[in-house]
Design a protein around this motif. Structure first.
Motif, PDB file in Angstrom:
ATOM      1  N   GLU A   1       8.861  10.577   8.606  1.00 33.85           N
ATOM      2  CA  GLU A   1       7.494  10.281   9.033  1.00 33.85           C
ATOM      3  C   GLU A   1       6.703   9.708   7.858  1.00 33.85           C
ATOM      4  OE1 GLU A   1       5.526  13.266  11.798  1.00 33.85           O
ATOM      5  OE2 GLU A   1       7.138  14.448  10.902  1.00 33.85           O
ATOM      6  N   TYR A   2       5.880   8.679   8.151  1.00 33.55           N
ATOM      7  CA  TYR A   2       5.049   8.057   7.113  1.00 33.55           C
ATOM      8  C   TYR A   2       3.592   8.106   7.548  1.00 33.55           C
ATOM      9  CZ  TYR A   2       9.340   6.344   4.977  1.00 33.55           C
ATOM     10  OH  TYR A   2      10.567   6.273   4.376  1.00 33.55           O
ATOM     11  N   PHE A   3       2.749   8.584   6.659  1.00 42.68           N
ATOM     12  CA  PHE A   3       1.308   8.647   6.922  1.00 42.68           C
ATOM     13  C   PHE A   3       0.606   7.665   5.991  1.00 42.68           C
ATOM     14  CE2 PHE A   3       3.035  12.549   8.506  1.00 42.68           C
ATOM     15  CZ  PHE A   3       2.296  12.812   9.660  1.00 42.68           C
ATOM     16  N   GLY A   4      -0.248   6.852   6.574  1.00 42.76           N
ATOM     17  CA  GLY A   4      -0.936   5.826   5.803  1.00 42.76           C
ATOM     18  C   GLY A   4      -0.879   4.517   6.571  1.00 42.76           C
ATOM     19  N   PRO A   5      -0.859   3.378   5.860  1.00 46.52           N
ATOM     20  CA  PRO A   5      -0.923   3.310   4.400  1.00 46.52           C
ATOM     21  C   PRO A   5      -2.322   3.673   3.891  1.00 46.52           C
ATOM     22  CG  PRO A   5      -1.083   1.114   5.307  1.00 46.52           C
ATOM     23  CD  PRO A   5      -0.839   2.038   6.460  1.00 46.52           C
ATOM     24  N   TYR A   6      -2.369   4.199   2.677  1.00 47.15           N
ATOM     25  CA  TYR A   6      -3.638   4.509   2.027  1.00 47.15           C
ATOM     26  C   TYR A   6      -4.059   3.340   1.147  1.00 47.15           C
ATOM     27  CZ  TYR A   6      -2.763   9.210   3.712  1.00 47.15           C
ATOM     28  OH  TYR A   6      -2.528  10.293   4.523  1.00 47.15           O
ATOM     29  N   THR A   7      -5.346   3.246   0.902  1.00 53.28           N
ATOM     30  CA  THR A   7      -5.858   2.067   0.189  1.00 53.28           C
ATOM     31  C   THR A   7      -5.558   2.111  -1.294  1.00 53.28           C
ATOM     32  OG1 THR A   7      -8.013   3.163   0.031  1.00 53.28           O
ATOM     33  CG2 THR A   7      -7.689   1.642   1.851  1.00 53.28           C
ATOM     34  N   ASN A   8      -5.304   3.298  -1.847  1.00 48.83           N
ATOM     35  CA  ASN A   8      -4.957   3.392  -3.270  1.00 48.83           C
ATOM     36  C   ASN A   8      -4.259   4.717  -3.546  1.00 48.83           C
ATOM     37  OD1 ASN A   8      -7.089   5.449  -3.841  1.00 48.83           O
ATOM     38  ND2 ASN A   8      -8.441   3.728  -3.382  1.00 48.83           N
TER      39      ASN A   8
ATOM     40  N   TYR B   1       0.826  -1.208   0.000  1.00 49.91           N
ATOM     41  CA  TYR B   1       0.000   0.000   0.000  1.00 49.91           C
ATOM     42  C   TYR B   1       0.861   1.258   0.000  1.00 49.91           C
ATOM     43  CZ  TYR B   1      -3.833  -3.141   0.992  1.00 49.91           C
ATOM     44  OH  TYR B   1      -4.753  -4.150   0.906  1.00 49.91           O
ATOM     45  N   PRO B   2       0.355   2.332  -0.609  1.00 52.38           N
ATOM     46  CA  PRO B   2       1.122   3.586  -0.666  1.00 52.38           C
ATOM     47  C   PRO B   2       1.078   4.370   0.647  1.00 52.38           C
ATOM     48  CG  PRO B   2      -0.965   3.853  -1.835  1.00 52.38           C
ATOM     49  CD  PRO B   2      -0.898   2.407  -1.409  1.00 52.38           C
ATOM     50  N   TRP B   3       2.144   5.103   0.890  1.00 56.43           N
ATOM     51  CA  TRP B   3       2.261   5.989   2.052  1.00 56.43           C
ATOM     52  C   TRP B   3       2.578   7.400   1.556  1.00 56.43           C
ATOM     53  CZ3 TRP B   3       2.377   3.816   7.161  1.00 56.43           C
ATOM     54  CH2 TRP B   3       2.372   2.426   7.199  1.00 56.43           C
ATOM     55  N   ILE B   4       2.396   8.384   2.427  1.00 50.60           N
ATOM     56  CA  ILE B   4       2.905   9.735   2.171  1.00 50.60           C
ATOM     57  C   ILE B   4       4.042   9.965   3.160  1.00 50.60           C
ATOM     58  CG2 ILE B   4       2.412  12.204   2.299  1.00 50.60           C
ATOM     59  CD1 ILE B   4      -0.398  11.614   1.310  1.00 50.60           C
ATOM     60  N   CYS B   5       5.195  10.274   2.608  1.00 48.12           N
ATOM     61  CA  CYS B   5       6.403  10.426   3.436  1.00 48.12           C
ATOM     62  C   CYS B   5       6.739  11.905   3.625  1.00 48.12           C
ATOM     63  CB  CYS B   5       7.571   9.701   2.766  1.00 48.12           C
ATOM     64  SG  CYS B   5       9.162   9.956   3.581  1.00 48.12           S
ATOM     65  N   ILE B   6       7.022  12.288   4.876  1.00 49.19           N
ATOM     66  CA  ILE B   6       7.642  13.591   5.170  1.00 49.19           C
ATOM     67  C   ILE B   6       9.102  13.280   5.504  1.00 49.19           C
ATOM     68  CG2 ILE B   6       7.668  15.616   6.665  1.00 49.19           C
ATOM     69  CD1 ILE B   6       4.705  15.308   7.104  1.00 49.19           C
ATOM     70  N   LYS B   7       9.968  13.558   4.574  1.00 54.66           N
ATOM     71  CA  LYS B   7      11.370  13.143   4.675  1.00 54.66           C
ATOM     72  C   LYS B   7      12.098  13.900   5.785  1.00 54.66           C
ATOM     73  CE  LYS B   7      14.702  10.657   2.778  1.00 54.66           C
ATOM     74  NZ  LYS B   7      14.664   9.183   2.837  1.00 54.66           N
TER      75      LYS B   7
ATOM     76  N   ARG C   1       7.647   2.197  -0.163  1.00 59.78           N
ATOM     77  CA  ARG C   1       8.699   1.644   0.688  1.00 59.78           C
ATOM     78  C   ARG C   1       8.893   2.493   1.930  1.00 59.78           C
ATOM     79  NH1 ARG C   1      13.633   2.174  -1.834  1.00 59.78           N
ATOM     80  NH2 ARG C   1      14.561   0.690  -0.380  1.00 59.78           N
ATOM     81  N   MET C   2       8.927   1.820   3.077  1.00 61.75           N
ATOM     82  CA  MET C   2       9.198   2.518   4.339  1.00 61.75           C
ATOM     83  C   MET C   2      10.671   2.316   4.696  1.00 61.75           C
ATOM     84  SD  MET C   2       5.915   1.831   6.788  1.00 61.75           S
ATOM     85  CE  MET C   2       6.596   2.834   8.100  1.00 61.75           C
ATOM     86  N   ILE C   3      11.403   3.423   4.803  1.00 57.00           N
ATOM     87  CA  ILE C   3      12.816   3.361   5.170  1.00 57.00           C
ATOM     88  C   ILE C   3      12.952   3.951   6.584  1.00 57.00           C
ATOM     89  CG2 ILE C   3      15.152   4.119   4.596  1.00 57.00           C
ATOM     90  CD1 ILE C   3      14.137   4.439   1.683  1.00 57.00           C
TER      91      ILE C   3
END
Length: 598
Positions: free
Chosen positions: A126-133, A101-107, A119-121
C-alpha cells in the motif's frame, strides 16, 4: 498535397466538443486548446483583433489546424492536459514537473514495514501520498514511531524463519523501539492491529487510535500499572497535539479537495488542500506562467486536472472559488459561508502567501524581472497603451493662503528619481487658487521639457479630483500633448482615480501594487511640496525680522535658516549657539536684537 486554406479548415470543423491543435508552416505545434464547440471556438481566434499581443502573433503563425472530437467537455479537458504535457506547445501554459514525489509505503509482508519511498513497486504493497515534500513525510513517520513500536529491519520474518531462530533481537528491541517479532516476542495479530491503526492515521482518521489508547490507559490504571498507563497517556498527548494542528474544521467533512487561484499579469498560483476527516493531509501550490493572458477560469481548470493526476486524487467533490463545469466527473461546490467557506479562504491565503514569497525572492534575485512585472501590472490596471516607466506627479501647497508653491516628483521604473524632482513658485496666480496654479505649473513643466527636447513621461498623476485634472488638461491642450501622455487624477478621500472625459472614477483594490505606487507618488509629492512651502515661509519670516537687524544681510539669513530650520529656533537659541553658525560678532547683534524684542 497542399494544405487547405484556414477558412476552409475552419468551415470543415464539427460543432462538437473536442481538442484543437495549431501548427505553423514548418509543422511545429504552436497551441493545444479544448472547446465545447470546436468550430465556434477556433473561428473566434480569426474573426477579431485580440487585446493580447501574443495571441495576435500566434494567430499570424497558424497554418494548419488539427482536431480530435470527444464525447464531452470533461473528456476534452483531460485530453488537453495530456497533449500539452506530451507535445509541449510554445504558446501553452507548461505543466512540466520532473520531481518524483515521496510516498509512505506499508509493505506487503509479514510484520509490515512502514517507510518513505520515491518508487512505487506493484507488489501488493500500500502507498499513501504522494506527499509534496519529505518534511511532511518525516513528521508523519516521527508521529507513528512515537505511537507504535514497529520494526525497522528488513529481515524476512516468515513463520518458518522465526521458528528456526534465524534472527536475534537488536538494539531497537532493548531500547523499547521494537517488540522483537523476529524472536516471536510479539504476535503477528497484535502487530497487524498497529498497522491497521497507522493506516487510519495516514488517511487522516485519528478517532480509532485515540479511542484504543484511552481504553488501554484506563485498563492499565485500573490494574495499578501506573507507569505503563502514564506512557500511554504520553502517546495520547502526542496524537492529540498532532490532530489539533491538522484538524481545522468539522471532522464530518471528508474526502474533499480544495482549489483556489491567485494571479497577476504574468503568473498564476493555484493552491490545493486535501481534506480527510476534517484534517488537511496534503497542501501544495502550483505555479503557472501565463502565455496568452489566460483567464483564472482557464488556468484553474487546467491545474485541477493536472494536480488530480499528479497526486492521484480520487475525491468526488471539490471546493472552488467560482463554478467550473467538469460534467459527471466531479461535484463542484462554491461555498458562500460555513466550514467549507473557511477552508476555501485558508487555501486562498496559502496561494497569496506563496505568491508574496516568490515575489520577494524575485525582487532580491532578479530585480529587473520584478520591475517588468510591476510595470506590466500598472499598464493593465490603469488601462494604459504603454508601460508607465516614467511617471510624474503634481501637488499644490498653499497653507493658509500664503506662498503658493507646487511640487513635481518623478518615478522611473516604479522607484523615486529624486534628482528629477522639481519645485515651482507660483508666478501668475494671486491668492489660493489650486486650479489656476495647477494649470500654470503643468504648462511650465512640459513647455520646458519640449523646448529642451527632454523625454516626456508616459503617465501624469494629478493630486486632486476632477477640477485639478481639468486644469492640467488645459495646459496639455495648449501644448498639443493631449493624447500623447496619459493623465489621471487621484482624489484624497476614497482614492478614486479620475480619467479625462470619464464621469465614473476607477477604484483599484486597496492592496494592489499599482495603487500602492500611486499612493507613494502622491505622498512623496505632498511631502516634497510641504517642505518647500515651509522653507519659503521660514525664509520670509526670518527675512522680515533680519532686515531690522543692523549689519545682517540675506546671506546670513540663509545660513541661519539652514542651521536652525525655523525662525522660532533662532529666537530661542543662545548667543553661543548662534555664533557656531554665523560667528561671534554677528551672533551678538542677532541675540541682543531678539532679547530686546521678546
Amino acid at each position: 498535397m497542399s494544405t487547405p486554406s484556414l477558412e476552409l479548415q475552419i468551415q470543415s470543423l464539427p460543432n462538437n466538443p473536442g481538442v484543437y491543435q495549431y501548427y505553423d508552416k514548418e509543422g511545429k505545434i504552436l497551441y493545444v486548446g479544448k472547446a465545447k464547440n470546436l468550430k465556434k471556438r477556433v473561428a473566434s481566434y480569426f474573426n477579431k483583433l485580440h487585446d493580447n499581443a501574443k495571441t495576435n502573433v500566434l494567430v499570424k503563425k497558424i497554418v494548419a489546424i488539427k482536431h480530435i472530437v470527444v464525447s464531452s467537455e470533461a473528456d476534452a479537458l483531460l485530453l488537453e492536459n495530456n497533449l500539452i504535457k506530451k507535445l509541449q506547445p510554445r504558446y501553452n501554459v507548461m505543466l512540466k514537473d520532473d520531481k518524483t514525489y515521496p510516498w509512505i509505503c506499508i509493505k506487503k509482508e509479514p510484520f509490515s514495514r512502514i517507510f518513505p519511498t520515491r518508487r512505487m513497486i506493484k507488489d501488493g504493497s500500500e502507498y499513501f501520498g504522494p506527499y509534496t515534500n519529505f518534511k511532511t513525510v518525516n513528521t508523519i513517520l516521527d508521529l507513528i514511531a512515537a505511537l507504535y513500536p514497529l520494526r525497522t529491519c528488513n529481515y524476512d520474518l516468515s513463520n518458518a524463519n522465526i521458528k528456526s531462530g534465524k534472527y536475534k533481537v537488536c538494539l531497537e528491541y532493548h531500547i523499547g523501539n521494537c517488540k522483537g517479532p523476529c524472536e516471536a516476542h510479539e504476535t503477528l495479530e497484535n502487530y497487524q492491529k498497529q498497522v491497521d491503526a497507522i493506516r487510519e492515521i495516514l488517511k487522516g482518521n485519528f478517532k480509532d487510535s485515540l479511542r484504543d489508547f484511552k481504553k488501554m490507559m484506563l485498563e492499565l490504571a485500573t490494574d495499578m500499572h501506573f507507569e505503563a498507563a502514564h506512557k500511554i497517556k504520553e502517546k495520547i498527548e502526542v496524537l492529540e497535539n498532532y490532530q489539533s494542528r491538522s484538524t481545522i474544521l468539522n471532522p464530518k467533512i471528508s474526502n474533499i479537495d480544495v482549489f483556489s487561484i491567485i494571479s497577476d499579469e504574468s503568473m498564476a498560483y493555484v493552491n490545493f488542500l486535501q481534506i480527510s476527516h476534517g484534517a488537511i493531509i496534503r497542501s501544495y501550490t502550483l505555479e503557472l506562467k501565463k502565455k496568452l493572458d489566460e483567464t483564472d477560469e482557464e488556468l484553474l481548470e487546467l491545474a485541477i486536472v493536472e494536480l488530480r493526476e499528479r497526486f492521484q486524487l480520487t475525491s468526488k467533490e471539490i471546493i472552488l472559488p467560482f463554478h467550473l463545469d467538469f460534467g459527471n466527473l466531479l461535484k463542484v461546490t462554491v461555498p458562500l459561508l460555513g466550514d467549507k467557506k473557511q477552508i476555501l479562504e485558508l487555501s486562498q491565503r496559502n496561494a497569496k502567501y506563496h505568491r508574496l514569497e516568490q515575489l520577494k525572492q524575485i525582487q532580491i534575485v532578479d530585480p529587473e524581472r520584478h520591475t517588468n512585472r510591476i510595470m506590466a501590472q500598472m499598464q493593465k490596471d490603469l488601462r494604459l497603451s504603454v508601460e508607465p516607466r516614467h511617471i510624474e506627479c503634481f501637488d499644490n501647497s498653499n497653507i493658509q493662503g500664503t506662498h503658493p508653491v507646487s511640487a513635481c516628483v518623478v518615478f522611473k521604473d516604479g522607484k523615486p528619481s529624486k534628482k528629477d524632482y522639481r519645485h515651482f513658485n507660483i508666478k501668475t496666480v494671486k491668492g489660493p487658487n489650486d486650479f489656476a496654479s495647477m494649470e500654470e505649473v503643468v504648462y511650465r513643466r512640459y513647455k520646458r521639457m519640449l523646448d529642451e527636447n527632454q523625454p516626456l513621461p508616459q503617465l501624469i498623476i494629478i493630486d486632486g479630483g476632477k477640477g485639478q485634472l481639468s486644469s492640467a488638461l488645459k495646459s496639455l491642450d495648449d501644448l498639443e500633448l493631449r493624447g500623447k501622455i496619459a493623465i489621471i487624477g487621484i482624489a484624497k478621500r476614497l482614492e478614486e482615480l479620475f480619467y479625462p472625459g470619464d464621469s465614473v472614477p476607477l477604484y483599484l483594490d486597496k492592496k494592489s501594487e499599482t495603487l500602492k505606487i500611486i499612493q507613494q507618488l502622491r505622498n512623496e509629492a505632498h511631502r516634497f511640496g510641504i517642505s518647500h512651502h515651509r522653507d519659503k515661509r521660514s525664509k520670509s519670516a526670518l527675512n522680515s525680522t533680519i532686515e531690522l537687524i543692523p549689519g545682517i544681510g540675506e546671506k546670513t539669513m540663509l545660513t541661519l535658516l539652514k542651521h536652525f530650520k525655523s525662525v522660532r529656533r533662532v529666537k530661542l537659541a543662545t548667543e553661543k549657539e548662534i555664533s557656531e553658525a554665523v560667528g561671534a560678532s554677528k551672533a551678538k547683534k542677532i541675540y541682543e536684537f531678539y532679547t530686546q524684542n521678546k
